[in-house]
Design an enzyme around this catalytic site. Structure first.
Site, mmCIF file in Angstrom:
data_model
loop_
_atom_site.group_PDB
_atom_site.id
_atom_site.type_symbol
_atom_site.label_atom_id
_atom_site.label_comp_id
_atom_site.label_asym_id
_atom_site.label_seq_id
_atom_site.Cartn_x
_atom_site.Cartn_y
_atom_site.Cartn_z
ATOM 1 N N ASP A 143 0.829 -1.216 0.000
ATOM 2 C CA ASP A 143 0.000 0.000 0.000
ATOM 3 C C ASP A 143 0.862 1.264 0.000
ATOM 4 O O ASP A 143 1.967 1.269 0.536
ATOM 5 C CB ASP A 143 -0.909 -0.027 1.249
ATOM 6 C CG ASP A 143 -2.071 0.928 1.121
ATOM 7 O OD1 ASP A 143 -2.365 1.388 -0.011
ATOM 8 O OD2 ASP A 143 -2.700 1.233 2.159
ATOM 9 N N ASN A 170 -11.005 -2.399 -5.339
ATOM 10 C CA ASN A 170 -10.211 -1.513 -6.206
ATOM 11 C C ASN A 170 -10.857 -1.278 -7.580
ATOM 12 O O ASN A 170 -10.516 -0.317 -8.270
ATOM 13 C CB ASN A 170 -8.781 -2.047 -6.391
ATOM 14 C CG ASN A 170 -7.909 -1.904 -5.156
ATOM 15 O OD1 ASN A 170 -7.005 -2.701 -4.922
ATOM 16 N ND2 ASN A 170 -8.151 -0.886 -4.337
#
Ligand code: IPE
Ligand code: IPE
Ligand code: MG
Length: 249
Positions: free
Chosen positions: A21, A69
């Site tokens: 991330d 996502n």
């Protein structure tokens, strides 16, 4: 690369999972588009994969794209898919050179055809490799995976092939995307966020968590080694008390 001597290679986590991330923030800090961060994240992936294999980690699972996502701006999603196709194509040779088997988990049918094809080809080519299994979680979420698992059990039960008493932890594990892999022992998340974001819920039941402030494109060999050193310094009690698990010296 010389492995950090503080790592005890006889007590390695058998399965390391990483929530990669911070690409977007890394790019933003440099006044660039988010996709620039993703492109630079590939280097960190390569270094992490090579280091994990050199250390001797048998299973490495990377969270590359979540079910959620898909809700990002169209342009970012398509840039990520293009990057994925290109990277898999380019890196297959490195996987072969390093004897690494590529695997993927998630709703792979939802990926663009070119991506699916490239992935299948790379998995096929590397299927005989034995040093480490690298699993990419793509269009993956743990809740999606659990739904698939329950559906498959219901289907077999309705067909009379399973009954209530057959359902146990081993059967559930066999029907997850990670069938045949050991549970995750070490879960790493970069970028300072302290959450699981729908990753491997069943498989991390007893994982040790390692959080680092580093943004994914800055993550490298030394960071992975530090996470393993940190892991080896923990006392894993599995519900027992300290005196029961401590080695008798
Ligand atoms: C991780 O970086 C990559 C993916 C989720 C595909 P992000 O894109 O989430 O970067 P941040 O968290 O916005 O900085
Ligand atoms: C988790 O990162 C998914 C991947 C790393 C692929 P996100 O950036 O999507 O997670 P949230 O939205 O911050 O929870
Ligand atoms: Mg993020």
């Amino acid at each position: 690369m010389a492995i950090d001597p503080r790592i005890d290679t006889l007590r390695l986590p058998q399965h390391v999972a990483v929530i990669m991330d911070g690409n977007g923030r890394w790019a933003k800090q440099r006044g660039k588009l988010r996709t620039f961060g993703h492109t630079n994240g590939v280097k960190a992936v390569r270094e992490t994969v090579e280091t994990a294999a050199e250390i001797g980690i048998p299973f490495l699972t990377l969270y590359a794209f979540s079910t959620e996502n898909w809700n990002r701006p169209k342009m970012e999603v398509s840039a990520l898919m293009t990057l994925l196709v290109r990277t898999i194509h380019k890196e297959t040779k490195t996987l072969m050179d390093n004897n690494i088997r590529l695997n993927a988990i998630g709703d792979l049918d939802s990926l663009p055809k070119s991506c699916h094809r490239e992935l299948n080809e790379a998995m096929e080519r590397t299927s005989g490799n034995t040093r480490m299994t690298l699993t990419l979680a793509l269009s993956y979420s743990a809740k999606w995976e659990l739904v698939q698992m329950v559906r498959s059990i219901v289907k077999d039960a309705r067909a009379g092939a399973l009954n209530e008493r057959d359902v146990n932890e081993a059967l559930i594990a066999q029907r997850l995307c990670t069938a045949g892999m050991p549970d995750v022992e070490l879960l790493i998340r970069t970028s300072g966020e302290h959450r699981v974001s729908n990753f491997l819920l069943w498989q991390i039941a007893y994982a040790e968590f390692h959080f680092t402030e580093k943004l994914w494109p800055d993550f490298g060999a030394a960071d992975l080694e530090q996470a393993i050193i940190d892991f080896q310094g923990r006392e894993r009690r599995f519900g027992k008390i300290s005196e029961q698990v401590r080695e008798v010296v």
